[in-house]
Scaffold this active site. Structure first.
Site, short mmCIF file in Angstrom:
data_model
loop_
_atom_site.label_atom_id
_atom_site.label_comp_id
_atom_site.label_asym_id
_atom_site.label_seq_id
_atom_site.Cartn_x
_atom_site.Cartn_y
_atom_site.Cartn_z
N ASN A 11 0.87 -1.17 0.00
CA ASN A 11 0.00 0.00 0.00
C ASN A 11 0.91 1.23 0.00
O ASN A 11 1.49 1.56 1.02
CB ASN A 11 -0.89 -0.03 1.26
CG ASN A 11 -1.75 1.23 1.38
OD1 ASN A 11 -1.79 2.05 0.46
ND2 ASN A 11 -2.42 1.37 2.52
N TRP A 12 0.99 1.86 -1.16
CA TRP A 12 1.93 3.00 -1.28
C TRP A 12 1.41 4.26 -0.60
O TRP A 12 2.14 5.23 -0.46
CB TRP A 12 2.19 3.30 -2.76
CG TRP A 12 2.99 2.26 -3.48
CD1 TRP A 12 3.38 1.03 -3.01
CD2 TRP A 12 3.51 2.35 -4.82
NE1 TRP A 12 4.11 0.36 -3.97
CE2 TRP A 12 4.20 1.15 -5.09
CE3 TRP A 12 3.46 3.32 -5.80
CZ2 TRP A 12 4.83 0.90 -6.31
CZ3 TRP A 12 4.08 3.08 -7.02
CH2 TRP A 12 4.76 1.88 -7.27
N LYS A 13 0.11 4.25 -0.25
CA LYS A 13 -0.53 5.43 0.35
C LYS A 13 -0.27 6.64 -0.57
O LYS A 13 -0.29 6.48 -1.78
CB LYS A 13 -0.04 5.63 1.78
CG LYS A 13 -0.19 4.33 2.61
CD LYS A 13 0.04 4.50 4.07
CE LYS A 13 -0.13 3.15 4.77
NZ LYS A 13 -0.01 3.24 6.22
N HIS A 104 -9.48 1.09 5.05
CA HIS A 104 -8.20 1.31 5.73
C HIS A 104 -8.41 2.28 6.88
O HIS A 104 -9.20 3.22 6.77
CB HIS A 104 -7.16 1.85 4.74
CG HIS A 104 -5.77 1.82 5.30
ND1 HIS A 104 -5.33 2.76 6.20
CD2 HIS A 104 -4.75 0.95 5.11
CE1 HIS A 104 -4.07 2.46 6.53
NE2 HIS A 104 -3.71 1.37 5.90
N GLU A 106 -6.77 4.68 7.90
CA GLU A 106 -6.53 6.09 7.58
C GLU A 106 -7.74 6.69 6.86
O GLU A 106 -8.04 7.88 7.02
CB GLU A 106 -5.24 6.22 6.74
CG GLU A 106 -4.01 5.96 7.61
CD GLU A 106 -2.79 5.44 6.86
OE1 GLU A 106 -2.77 5.47 5.62
OE2 GLU A 106 -1.85 4.98 7.55
N GLU A 175 -5.00 -4.99 10.62
CA GLU A 175 -4.01 -3.92 10.77
C GLU A 175 -4.24 -3.21 12.10
O GLU A 175 -5.04 -2.25 12.16
CB GLU A 175 -4.14 -2.92 9.63
CG GLU A 175 -3.87 -3.49 8.26
CD GLU A 175 -3.30 -2.45 7.30
OE1 GLU A 175 -2.28 -2.72 6.70
OE2 GLU A 175 -3.88 -1.35 7.21
N GLY A 181 2.77 2.37 10.84
CA GLY A 181 3.70 3.49 10.71
C GLY A 181 4.40 3.86 12.01
O GLY A 181 5.01 4.92 12.10
N SER A 219 3.74 -2.12 10.26
CA SER A 219 5.20 -2.17 10.43
C SER A 219 5.78 -3.54 10.10
O SER A 219 6.75 -3.97 10.73
CB SER A 219 5.59 -1.73 11.85
OG SER A 219 5.16 -0.40 12.09
N GLY A 240 3.09 -1.04 4.23
CA GLY A 240 3.15 0.39 3.91
C GLY A 240 4.57 0.81 3.61
O GLY A 240 5.07 0.63 2.50
P1 13P Z 1 3.22 0.42 7.64
O1 13P Z 1 3.75 -0.85 7.04
O2 13P Z 1 3.94 1.65 7.17
O3 13P Z 1 3.10 0.34 9.14
O4 13P Z 1 1.71 0.60 7.08
C1 13P Z 1 0.85 -0.48 7.17
C2 13P Z 1 -0.39 -0.13 6.43
O5 13P Z 1 -1.13 0.73 6.83
C3 13P Z 1 -0.66 -0.88 5.19
O6 13P Z 1 -1.95 -0.64 4.73
#
Ligand code: 13P
Length: 261
Positions: A11-13, A104, A106, A175, A181, A219, A240
């Site tokens: 997930n590149w966000k 998600h 976020e 998640e 993150g 993470s 991420g």
């Molecule tokens: P991180 O791997 O940066 O913690 O993010 C996880 C995430 O939200 C994947 O959708």
């Protein structure tokens, strides 16, 4: 016993540019090909990257023939119409995208997406013959109050509530919000406990539960991937920050290669 092929999804966000995509995907494709040659295609996990929508066309070209697929980070619950800023399922399909991350944390936090809205999106995506990656997870405070299972139950059952009996083709991603993150990761045992619980919830809704993949996200990195992916109900990862480096992402893919005893 069902063997579930692992799925490693990036997930590149909101991280991408034409230049950085090209560098990342060239390294990723080359490394992926090398792993395929070494391990054999049938031992490889499915691999997916989910870039921001403006890059779909360019990423399709960069991934052509690589065996790596492209997915989306969200989609509208509506088919078309006056919904400024939204993207429809048919738009994803025009770019040959078959997977989409939904719910998600976020998006739930920043776009105020509710359980009900997520369920509408899931239904829309499944009906279109595409695969949703449905994200669920508790906050630190909820875990400390012993509410993890209650939160997961509410989110999972609600997200799937509009699907027909015996649905198939859904991926769930656990998640934990406190692990996203932050560099904090659920231990393999903590992840397995929740994944096993999610499997039980899926069994209440479909006879295909044993074949559905449950991903861990939060993470996950080159160091912890192997231990997490060794758990019986951890069927892959939703990654991420480590998905933004071809070498880190490749290490996670390598950790998911099925090794025959
Ligand atoms: P991180 O791997 O940066 O913690 O993010 C996880 C995430 O939200 C994947 O959708």
């Amino acid at each position: 016993m069902t063997v579930r092929r692992k799925l490693i999804a990036g997930n590149w966000k909101m991280n991408a540019s034409f230049a950085s995509n090209e560098e990342l995907l060239k390294g990723l494709s080359a490394g992926f090909q090398q792993l395929c040659t070494e391990a054999g295609k049938e031992s490889m996990p499915d691999v997916l990257v989910c870039p921001p929508a403006p890059y779909w066309a360019a990423v399709n070209i960069l991934l052509e023939g690589s065996g790596i697929e492209q997915g989306a980070q969200d989609v509208s619950e509506h088919a078309k119409g006056a919904y400024t800023g939204e993207l429809s399922v048919s738009m994803l399909q025009e770019f040959k995208l078959k997977h989409v991350i939904l719910g998600h944390s976020e998006r739930r936090r920043d776009q105020f997406q509710t359980d009900r809205l997520v369920s509408l999106k899931v239904a829309q995506v499944v009906q279109a013959g595409m695969t949703p990656l449905v994200c669920v997870g508790e906050t630190q405070a909820e875990r400390e109050q012993g509410l993890t299972q209650a939160i997961i139950k509410r989110q999972v059952l609600s997200a799937l509530s509009l699907l027909p009996v015996d649905f198939d083709g859904v991926v769930v991603a656990y998640e934990p919000i406190w692990a996203i993150g932050t560099g904090l990761t659920a231990t393999p045992e903590m992840a397995q406990e929740v994944h096993g619980y999610i499997r039980g919830l899926l069994e209440q809704r479909t006879t295909h539960a044993h074949a559905l993949r449950i991903l861990y996200g939060g993470s996950m990195n080159a160091q912890n991937a192997k231990a997490l992916l060794s758990q019986p109900d951890v069927d892959g990862g939703l990654i991420g920050s480590a998905a933004l480096s071809s070498s880190d992402f490749l290490s996670i893919i390598a950790a998911a290669v099925a090794r025959n005893p």
